[in-house]
Design a protein around this motif. Structure first.
Motif, PDB file in Angstrom:
ATOM      1  N   LYS A   3       0.823  -1.215   0.000  1.00 44.72           N
ATOM      2  CA  LYS A   3       0.000   0.000   0.000  1.00 44.72           C
ATOM      3  C   LYS A   3       0.866   1.279   0.000  1.00 44.72           C
ATOM      4  O   LYS A   3       0.601   2.222  -0.728  1.00 44.72           O
ATOM      5  N   GLN A   4       1.905   1.267   0.843  1.00 45.38           N
ATOM      6  CA  GLN A   4       2.772   2.448   0.914  1.00 45.38           C
ATOM      7  C   GLN A   4       3.421   2.738  -0.437  1.00 45.38           C
ATOM      8  O   GLN A   4       3.499   3.882  -0.875  1.00 45.38           O
ATOM      9  N   THR A   5       3.876   1.686  -1.107  1.00 40.55           N
ATOM     10  CA  THR A   5       4.560   1.868  -2.395  1.00 40.55           C
ATOM     11  C   THR A   5       3.605   2.471  -3.414  1.00 40.55           C
ATOM     12  O   THR A   5       3.982   3.378  -4.171  1.00 40.55           O
ATOM     13  N   ILE A   6       2.371   1.966  -3.419  1.00 46.67           N
ATOM     14  CA  ILE A   6       1.382   2.501  -4.367  1.00 46.67           C
ATOM     15  C   ILE A   6       1.149   3.980  -4.091  1.00 46.67           C
ATOM     16  O   ILE A   6       1.141   4.812  -5.012  1.00 46.67           O
ATOM     17  N   LEU A   7       0.988   4.288  -2.815  1.00 49.00           N
ATOM     18  CA  LEU A   7       0.723   5.681  -2.439  1.00 49.00           C
ATOM     19  C   LEU A   7       1.897   6.588  -2.811  1.00 49.00           C
ATOM     20  O   LEU A   7       1.704   7.674  -3.364  1.00 49.00           O
ATOM     21  N   PRO A  14       3.081  13.417 -11.207  1.00 47.41           N
ATOM     22  CA  PRO A  14       2.273  14.651 -11.303  1.00 47.41           C
ATOM     23  C   PRO A  14       0.811  14.394 -11.654  1.00 47.41           C
ATOM     24  O   PRO A  14      -0.076  15.127 -11.199  1.00 47.41           O
ATOM     25  N   LYS A  15       0.559  13.351 -12.439  1.00 46.36           N
ATOM     26  CA  LYS A  15      -0.820  13.092 -12.867  1.00 46.36           C
ATOM     27  C   LYS A  15      -1.700  12.581 -11.734  1.00 46.36           C
ATOM     28  O   LYS A  15      -2.918  12.774 -11.726  1.00 46.36           O
ATOM     29  N   THR A  16      -1.093  11.861 -10.805  1.00 46.45           N
ATOM     30  CA  THR A  16      -1.891  11.248  -9.730  1.00 46.45           C
ATOM     31  C   THR A  16      -1.618  11.887  -8.362  1.00 46.45           C
ATOM     32  O   THR A  16      -2.149  11.463  -7.348  1.00 46.45           O
ATOM     33  N   GLN A  17      -0.791  12.929  -8.410  1.00 43.09           N
ATOM     34  CA  GLN A  17      -0.335  13.520  -7.148  1.00 43.09           C
ATOM     35  C   GLN A  17      -1.476  14.036  -6.278  1.00 43.09           C
ATOM     36  O   GLN A  17      -1.507  13.815  -5.065  1.00 43.09           O
ATOM     37  N   GLU A  18      -2.426  14.714  -6.908  1.00 41.81           N
ATOM     38  CA  GLU A  18      -3.504  15.305  -6.111  1.00 41.81           C
ATOM     39  C   GLU A  18      -4.339  14.213  -5.434  1.00 41.81           C
ATOM     40  O   GLU A  18      -4.677  14.328  -4.255  1.00 41.81           O
ATOM     41  N   ALA A  19      -4.627  13.179  -6.186  1.00 41.34           N
ATOM     42  CA  ALA A  19      -5.393  12.065  -5.602  1.00 41.34           C
ATOM     43  C   ALA A  19      -4.594  11.423  -4.467  1.00 41.34           C
ATOM     44  O   ALA A  19      -5.138  11.070  -3.414  1.00 41.34           O
ATOM     45  N   GLY A  20      -3.292  11.304  -4.687  1.00 46.09           N
ATOM     46  CA  GLY A  20      -2.426  10.737  -3.654  1.00 46.09           C
ATOM     47  C   GLY A  20      -2.461  11.582  -2.391  1.00 46.09           C
ATOM     48  O   GLY A  20      -2.512  11.053  -1.282  1.00 46.09           O
ATOM     49  N   ILE A  25      -3.886  12.922   3.194  1.00 45.25           N
ATOM     50  CA  ILE A  25      -4.528  13.805   4.177  1.00 45.25           C
ATOM     51  C   ILE A  25      -5.590  13.031   4.949  1.00 45.25           C
ATOM     52  O   ILE A  25      -5.650  13.082   6.171  1.00 45.25           O
ATOM     53  N   LYS A  26      -6.422  12.285   4.229  1.00 46.22           N
ATOM     54  CA  LYS A  26      -7.476  11.506   4.892  1.00 46.22           C
ATOM     55  C   LYS A  26      -6.892  10.537   5.910  1.00 46.22           C
ATOM     56  O   LYS A  26      -7.381  10.411   7.017  1.00 46.22           O
ATOM     57  N   GLU A  27      -5.832   9.857   5.540  1.00 44.97           N
ATOM     58  CA  GLU A  27      -5.303   8.793   6.403  1.00 44.97           C
ATOM     59  C   GLU A  27      -4.461   9.299   7.562  1.00 44.97           C
ATOM     60  O   GLU A  27      -4.446   8.702   8.621  1.00 44.97           O
ATOM     61  N   TYR A  28      -3.734  10.370   7.314  1.00 51.59           N
ATOM     62  CA  TYR A  28      -2.735  10.756   8.325  1.00 51.59           C
ATOM     63  C   TYR A  28      -3.011  12.075   9.025  1.00 51.59           C
ATOM     64  O   TYR A  28      -2.296  12.434   9.955  1.00 51.59           O
ATOM     65  N   GLN A  29      -4.028  12.795   8.572  1.00 55.64           N
ATOM     66  CA  GLN A  29      -4.291  14.104   9.162  1.00 55.64           C
ATOM     67  C   GLN A  29      -4.495  14.002  10.679  1.00 55.64           C
ATOM     68  O   GLN A  29      -3.886  14.746  11.449  1.00 55.64           O
ATOM     69  N   GLN A  30      -5.307  13.056  11.101  1.00 55.69           N
ATOM     70  CA  GLN A  30      -5.620  12.985  12.531  1.00 55.69           C
ATOM     71  C   GLN A  30      -4.442  12.492  13.376  1.00 55.69           C
ATOM     72  O   GLN A  30      -4.110  13.138  14.377  1.00 55.69           O
ATOM     73  N   PRO A  31      -3.801  11.376  12.996  1.00 54.20           N
ATOM     74  CA  PRO A  31      -2.650  10.988  13.824  1.00 54.20           C
ATOM     75  C   PRO A  31      -1.561  12.055  13.881  1.00 54.20           C
ATOM     76  O   PRO A  31      -0.976  12.294  14.931  1.00 54.20           O
ATOM     77  N   LEU A  32      -1.320  12.725  12.745  1.00 54.15           N
ATOM     78  CA  LEU A  32      -0.294  13.778  12.752  1.00 54.15           C
ATOM     79  C   LEU A  32      -0.732  14.940  13.636  1.00 54.15           C
ATOM     80  O   LEU A  32       0.069  15.493  14.390  1.00 54.15           O
ATOM     81  N   TYR A  33      -2.021  15.295  13.540  1.00 50.96           N
ATOM     82  CA  TYR A  33      -2.528  16.401  14.373  1.00 50.96           C
ATOM     83  C   TYR A  33      -2.313  16.087  15.848  1.00 50.96           C
ATOM     84  O   TYR A  33      -1.791  16.913  16.600  1.00 50.96           O
ATOM     85  N   TRP A  34      -2.701  14.884  16.267  1.00 46.35           N
ATOM     86  CA  TRP A  34      -2.596  14.556  17.698  1.00 46.35           C
ATOM     87  C   TRP A  34      -1.142  14.490  18.148  1.00 46.35           C
ATOM     88  O   TRP A  34      -0.814  14.867  19.270  1.00 46.35           O
TER      89      TRP A  34
ATOM     90  N   ASN B  50      -9.058  22.524   3.964  1.00 47.59           N
ATOM     91  CA  ASN B  50      -8.029  23.571   3.972  1.00 47.59           C
ATOM     92  C   ASN B  50      -6.680  23.038   3.479  1.00 47.59           C
ATOM     93  O   ASN B  50      -5.974  23.704   2.730  1.00 47.59           O
ATOM     94  N   LEU B  51      -6.345  21.840   3.928  1.00 45.65           N
ATOM     95  CA  LEU B  51      -5.050  21.264   3.544  1.00 45.65           C
ATOM     96  C   LEU B  51      -5.001  21.008   2.044  1.00 45.65           C
ATOM     97  O   LEU B  51      -3.985  21.264   1.389  1.00 45.65           O
ATOM     98  N   LEU B  52      -6.107  20.534   1.516  1.00 46.66           N
ATOM     99  CA  LEU B  52      -6.147  20.274   0.071  1.00 46.66           C
ATOM    100  C   LEU B  52      -5.984  21.563  -0.722  1.00 46.66           C
ATOM    101  O   LEU B  52      -5.240  21.616  -1.698  1.00 46.66           O
TER     102      LEU B  52
END
Lengths: 179, 156
Positions: A3-7, A14-20, A25-34, B50-52
């Motif tokens: 999974k990490q390699t795919i991400l 550049p073509k898939t960067q935004e989706a990545g 953000i979805k996966e790590y926003q909360q653990p990083l915030y805390w 915001n992050l996006l």
């Protein structure tokens, strides 16, 4: 493919960067915030540092070679950003880092975003009073349940050193809770 | 290898290691800790947006805050080179780079910084990333105590 390699591939293309990045953000926003919040204490400050962290992740993702885990790399960035933030803010206020942290701890009781039962608060205060390195190690090991090897990658410290820091931290917390 | 040799004869009080693990157990028992830190309602949903935005609309170039100091650092290093080489030889970045790769100076940070005061230094450029964060940090701390190190480069 892992999974990490795919991400990482998605993030570096550049073509898939935004989706990545959406996934990141979805996966790590909360653990990083805390993780950041437990270093800087204040919510607004944590929010600022989280933004800086994601900017740095975005800027540096091309340099990520997969030699460490993606999340330990991101935690390392978040830790550095949080510590840099504290250094800068304490200097602006003309305080040492210790004085600044003490102020922050004292303000926790009045913080509308800090609550919980008495024991939980007491534990958080005890953790907050630890020296910086011990606090980082304790948070990562005890609350986030990371392995020493993972913490070693994040803090760039030997496993032996981490074990000693954790041991001292636990002892100090225990003493503080028994007061 | 027997256990006595392994620990070089050191002993710990009876039950010592048991006591250490009990500490953790006791902490565990008091903290079915619900996090004491809270966030405003809806914070993570808003923060995600915001992050996006931040990432998709970020400026193309960000000024690296270390750059004002790079001149001083470069000056230090060029001075070391000038002391050991005739000026006519110092005419390219390649020379500087190869010099830095080949040499290991025993000068301390402060000795390097003292060299800065010589006015007639002319240098072209040195790629900043060539120096380790630790070196840059050390030099800049000595040069300006108010300096804040801003990490810009992260490799894994």
């Amino acid at each position: 493919m892992e999974k990490q390699t795919i991400l990482v591939h998605a993030l570096q293309n550049p073509k898939t960067q935004e989706a990545g990045f959406k996934t990141l953000i979805k996966e790590y926003q909360q653990p990083l915030y805390w993780h950041i919040r437990k270093i800087v204490f204040d919510h607004e400050d944590a929010d600022d540092v989280l933004q800086n962290t994601y900017i740095k992740i975005f800027k540096n993702i091309k340099k990520f070679r997969g030699e460490s885990k993606l999340f330990t790399w991101m935690y390392r960035i978040a830790t550095n950003e949080a510590l840099t933030f504290i250094t800068q803010k304490s200097k602006k206020l003309g305080l040492s880092i210790n004085e600044y942290n003490e102020n922050q701890i004292n303000q926790l009781e009045a913080d509308v975003f800090f609550e919980g039962d008495v024991i939980a608060q007491k534990l958080q205060f005890a953790v907050a009073k630890l020296p910086e390195k011990q606090r980082l190690v304790f948070n990562l090991k005890y609350f986030e349940e990371l392995k020493y090897e993972e913490i070693s990658e994040i803090l760039e410290t030997s496993v032996g050193g981490l074990k000693a820091s954790y041991h001292h931290a636990v002892k100090k917390i225990k003493n503080e809770l028994e007061k | 290898m027997n256990s006595k040799n392994k620990h070089n004869g050191y002993k710990v009080p009876e039950g010592y290691f048991q006591k250490q693990s009990n500490l953790i157990d006791e902490l565990d028992s008091i903290s079915g800790v619900e996090f004491s830190y809270k966030v405003p309602e809806g914070y993570f949903e808003q923060s995600e947006k915001n992050l996006l935005k931040l990432i998709t609309k970020r400026p193309k170039k960000k000024i690296i805050q270390l750059i004002p100091y790079a001149a001083s650092i470069a000056a230090c290093l060029i001075m070391i080179i000038l002391l050991n080489n005739p000026p006519e030889e110092i005419n390219s970045n390649a020379f500087v780079e190869s010099y830095l790769e080949e040499q290991e100076t025993n000068l301390t940070t402060n000795e390097l910084l003292e060299l800065i005061s010589i006015d007639e230094i002319i240098f072209k450029s040195i790629v900043f990333e060539d120096f380790s964060s630790e070196t840059i940090f050390e030099l800049q701390q000595a040069y300006d105590p108010d300096f804040n190190l801003i990490y810009e480069d992260y490799e894994d």
